[in-house]
Write a protein that holds these residues in place. Structure first.
Motif, PDB file in Angstrom:
ATOM      1  N   GLY A  96       1.288  -9.566   0.026  1.00 28.96           N
ATOM      2  CA  GLY A  96       1.261 -10.696  -0.683  1.00 28.96           C
ATOM      3  C   GLY A  96       1.652  -9.856  -1.667  1.00 28.96           C
ATOM      4  O   GLY A  96       1.462  -9.029  -2.136  1.00 28.96           O
ATOM      5  N   GLN A 102      -4.043  -9.325   3.573  1.00 31.18           N
ATOM      6  CA  GLN A 102      -3.308 -10.648   3.150  1.00 31.18           C
ATOM      7  C   GLN A 102      -3.804 -10.775   1.543  1.00 31.18           C
ATOM      8  O   GLN A 102      -4.932 -11.016   1.058  1.00 31.18           O
ATOM      9  CB  GLN A 102      -3.116 -11.304   3.233  1.00 31.18           C
ATOM     10  N   VAL A 115      -4.248 -12.227  -1.758  1.00 29.56           N
ATOM     11  CA  VAL A 115      -3.911 -13.863  -2.993  1.00 29.56           C
ATOM     12  C   VAL A 115      -4.495 -13.675  -4.458  1.00 29.56           C
ATOM     13  O   VAL A 115      -5.499 -14.018  -4.945  1.00 29.56           O
ATOM     14  CB  VAL A 115      -4.219 -14.884  -2.021  1.00 29.56           C
TER      15      VAL A 115
END
Length: 824
Positions: A301, A366, A368
């Motif tokens: 990410g 991940q 974000v």
């Protein structure tokens, strides 16, 4: 005749057609809303239908006819048949205003007869302790059960059922909810809901089935639900609650997932209750599964920060045993770091890749980040008295700057430490129409920040204190501190004025002034027999040098007149004789350093406080001396229900410069002889002046050692009449205290168990650890509406008995001690 009879029969048929269904419903439940009572539509040429020439409403008491017409689907000129009549009845019942509705016909006039539901004149709740009355009243109002509202018995029945459910969820299965309705005149009722809560069912046994690798005690150690034990009277952990049990089942799952048991499953949860509804038995069936290890870790990410820097934040390594808690900690660390540089809505999702054959888990963090957020406005709510400027100057999160979670959290703590607010809450509110701006809203609940006190103080040391004091820590909402006081007790008369501006400059420099006059009788204060008349004028400054550290300085001038008596100790006479006068003037300076990381002004639960200060009577003063003092306290949160406090207070002082000596023999008018050996002495002004010495013992002094009479510890002097404490140049006192913050629901009260120790010594060379006194006991501190109340019961553990050879009478002990001051 036939024509009139025919009309009557037609009206009777219409009334029967439209009233029968409603009457049937009314008979079934007089308070129900008739939804299924629609009359069957008549034929197109319904012989009972007629055109309404007028409408008359009868039976109204509180409700106006206009209100009825607003809901009525029939108007003048309408043709009323059975279908429309049913709609009218349903509409009027649907308002909730009526418990009976009847339609009749007089000629072409539609007559609507209603029976209004009564209005609630008074709503009373009794017996409820577990659920607060304010919360309960608000909930009742939300469903229309409130004073002034229309009474609906169905609502009352629903309230009864809901209260039973809520108390059952709290483990109180013997609860009795008894609603009573008393009819009054003018169609009113008084509603009383009487609650007999009973006692919560106690958990007698918790049984785990299927756990082979861990014992029951280790698994349930962190649970809120515990089997009945000797500490249950305080922790109340043996009281069954459905919410607590649900949380404990989550902890059970987390226990295994934090130790690598990815395949763990909670198979069943059973709760059994004894016939008398007093004892609960909990059984949980589980499957442990096998332990998994980490096969690999990667980050994907948009990390915003360099990948290598993010990877340093990850403590999870290949080969480690899988732990969900460690994954959550890693995610929170990365999120907090991004939030501190403006990414207020960042998310980090740990995605597991499970290999059941190899019993391994690969982790993909991940990232974000979301948009970088700018703070448009900082908003304050609830500060009805305190000016916005006072709150805004405590902010570490600024408008127009990138959002920082650390700055927001620190701003909240600074507001809590002001002492002006009972609670402080913060919320991030996204700005409509944009995804990169937020408003940070601080909602405060103001509390009393000052008091007007008058003549109700009492302590065992001084007896009744007559006082008038106006003290305001937030004067006119400006944040300035003002105090004006006049006090009289058995040992002092005191007049004070103090003013402090904590933000004299925008950088946070504080400026203050002190003016005071005191007439102090130390003999009634429990120490040496002498009195003083003293006054002073002082100016002080404070300057923050970091977020937690402050330096301060004080400059002042004071005068102190010493008044002696026949029973004044000889050493005090000697000091006065050596100095050569009884009035002391001083140019005084004081320098201090303080570091404060506590999280709350009134009842801190974490953090520490350090303060070091030195006070100097400058050259040119009648007596030239210095005093240094160090205070330390630290709060360790051991759990939500237990806080450890450690504190120490050390002080030392001495003279400096020249020491004056005086030969009493040469000052005598009668020549000295060997027969007058008592006068063959030289006195001097060496050491800390007697009126600046430290004292210890008691509940109120800065040298607090509870269980001993105030100011009674330390050096004493026998003057031929009695042994008197004379204080010392070295003070060493401390305490270790266990605070129980959950023993009372109120944040204004706390109970603690303590171990105090300390003493005062003549000078540094006189210090002897074996002379330290000690006591243990329990204490209550309550910030009551009438003022602070402090009560302690202490058992002296280390004392010194009387010694006739030195005229030492033994320590003065006092187990029960209290002090109280009141405000009106």
């Amino acid at each position: 005749m036939t024509r009139h009879l025919s009309r009557r029969l037609l009206a009777l048929a219409l009334a029967s057609a439209i009233a029968a269904p409603a009457a049937a419903q009314q008979a079934a439940n007089p308070f129900a809303l008739p939804q299924d009572a629609a009359p069957a539509p008549g034929p197109a040429n319904d012989p009972a239908a007629f055109t309404v020439s007028d409408i008359r409403i009868e039976g109204l008491q509180r409700i106006s006819a206009g209100t009825v017409f607003t809901y009525l689907p029939v108007e003048r000129g309408d043709r009323l048949d059975a279908s429309l009549a049913g709609d009218a009845i349903r509409a009027l019942y649907g308002t909730g205003f009526f418990e009976d509705v009847r339609l009749d016909r007089q000629g072409d006039i539609l007559v609507i007869t209603v029976v209004e539901r009564p209005a609630i004149n008074k709503l009373t709740l009794t017996g409820n302790k577990d659920i607060k009355t304010d919360d309960l009243t608000k909930g009742l109002k939300d469903i229309g059960l409130a004073e002034g509202e229309t009474f609906d018995r169905l609502s009352l029945d629903r309230v009864t059922q809901e209260l039973n459910r809520q108390y059952n969820n709290r483990g109180k299965y013997n609860v009795e909810i008894t609603p009573t309705v008393a009819r009054l005149d003018r169609n009113r009722v008084d509603v009383t809901i009487n609650v007999k809560e009973g006692k919560a069912a106690k958990i007698q046994h918790i049984n785990l089935v299927g756990n082979e690798k861990f014992g029951d005690e280790a698994i349930t150690d962190s649970w809120e639900s515990r089997e009945h034990n000797w500490l249950s009277w305080y922790r109340r952990d043996d009281q069954y609650s459905r919410e607590k049990l649900s949380g404990d089942m989550e902890k059970l799952t987390s226990w295994y997932l934090d130790r690598g048991y990815v395949d763990f499953s909670l198979d069943s949860t059973q709760v059994a209750i004894s016939p008398d509804r007093q004892d609960m038995y909990i059984t949980a069936g589980l499957t442990e599964g096998e332990q998994y290890k980490i096969s690999g870790v990667k980050v994907t990410g948009d990390t915003i920060l360099p990948l290598a820097e993010v990877e340093k934040m990850i403590p999870v390594k290949e080969g480690q045993i899988f732990s969900r808690r460690l994954l959550e900690y890693t995610s929170d660390t990365i999120v907090a770091t991004l939030a501190n540089i403006g990414y207020a809505f960042a998310q980090v999702n740990p995605i597991p890749e499970v290999d059941q054959e190899k019993k391994t888990v690969g982790i993909n963090f991940q990232v974000v980040p979301g948009p970088r957020v700018n703070v448009r406005r900082v908003v304050f709510k609830g500060n009805t008295r305190t000016a916005d400027e006072v709150l805004r100057r405590e902010m570490r999160q600024f408008e127009g700057a990138w959002y920082s979670q650390a700055a927001v959290d620190r701003s909240k703590v600074r507001l809590q430490r002001l002492g002006y607010f009972e609670t402080v809450e913060v919320e991030n509110v996204p700005v409509a129409g944009t995804d990169d701006q937020v408003d940070v809203t601080f909602t405060v609940k103001e509390t009393t920040s000052g008091s007007f006190m008058f003549g109700v103080g009492y302590s065992q040391l001084s007896g009744v204190n007559l006082s008038v004091q106006l003290q305001e820590n937030n004067f006119l909402g400006s944040g300035n501190r003002v105090s004006i006081a006049a006090q009289q007790s058995s040992y002092q008369k005191r007049y004070d004025f103090s003013f402090t501006n904590p933000y004299f400059t925008d950088e946070g420099m504080s400026l203050g002034y002190n003016l005071w006059w005191r007439e102090f009788d130390y003999s009634d204060y429990g120490v040496a027999n002498y009195s003083t008349n003293s006054g002073a004028g002082q100016v002080f400054l404070g300057l923050p040098i970091t977020e937690y550290d402050t330096v301060s300085a004080l400059v002042g001038i004071d005068t102190n007149e010493i008044l002696l008596s026949a029973s004044t100790p000889l050493s005090i006479y000697d000091y006065i004789t050596a100095v050569g006068q009884r009035t002391f003037h001083a140019w005084r300076t004081q320098f201090g350093y303080a570091r404060d990381t506590r999280n709350d002004y009134f009842m801190p639960s974490v953090g520490s406080y350090h303060r070091a200060s030195v006070e100097i009577a400058m050259p040119g003063s009648t007596a030239e001396y210095w005093k240094a003092e160090y205070q330390y306290s630290r709060y360790f949160p051991l759990s939500q229900s237990l806080i450890l406090l450690t504190a120490v207070n050390i002080g030392y002082g001495d003279n400096y410069g020249d020491v004056t000596y005086r030969d009493l023999c040469h000052d005598m008018t009668v020549p000295c002889t060997t027969a007058s050996d008592d006068f063959l002495r030289t006195v001097n002004s060496d050491g800390l002046p007697f009126f600046e010495r430290f004292y210890a013992g008691g509940i109120t002094s800065s040298g607090r050692v509870r269980g001993f009479v105030d100011n009674s510890l330390g050096p004493r002097e026998f003057n031929g009449f009695q042994s008197q404490p004379i204080g010392g140049a070295l003070k060493t006192v401390g305490t270790v205290e266990l605070v129980f913050p959950k023993l009372f629901d109120s944040p204004a009260a706390r109970v603690s168990a303590f171990l105090d120790w300390g003493n005062v010594f003549a000078d540094f060379d006189s210090f002897d650890a074996s002379e330290l006194r000690a006591s243990a006991g329990v204490a209550l501190l309550w910030r009551s509406p009438m003022g602070p109340l402090s009560i302690s019961y202490a058992i002296p553990l280390r004392t010194q008995d009387a010694d006739p050879s030195t005229f030492f009478p033994g320590d003065d002990t006092e187990r029960l001690q209290f002090t109280f001051g009141g405000s009106f």
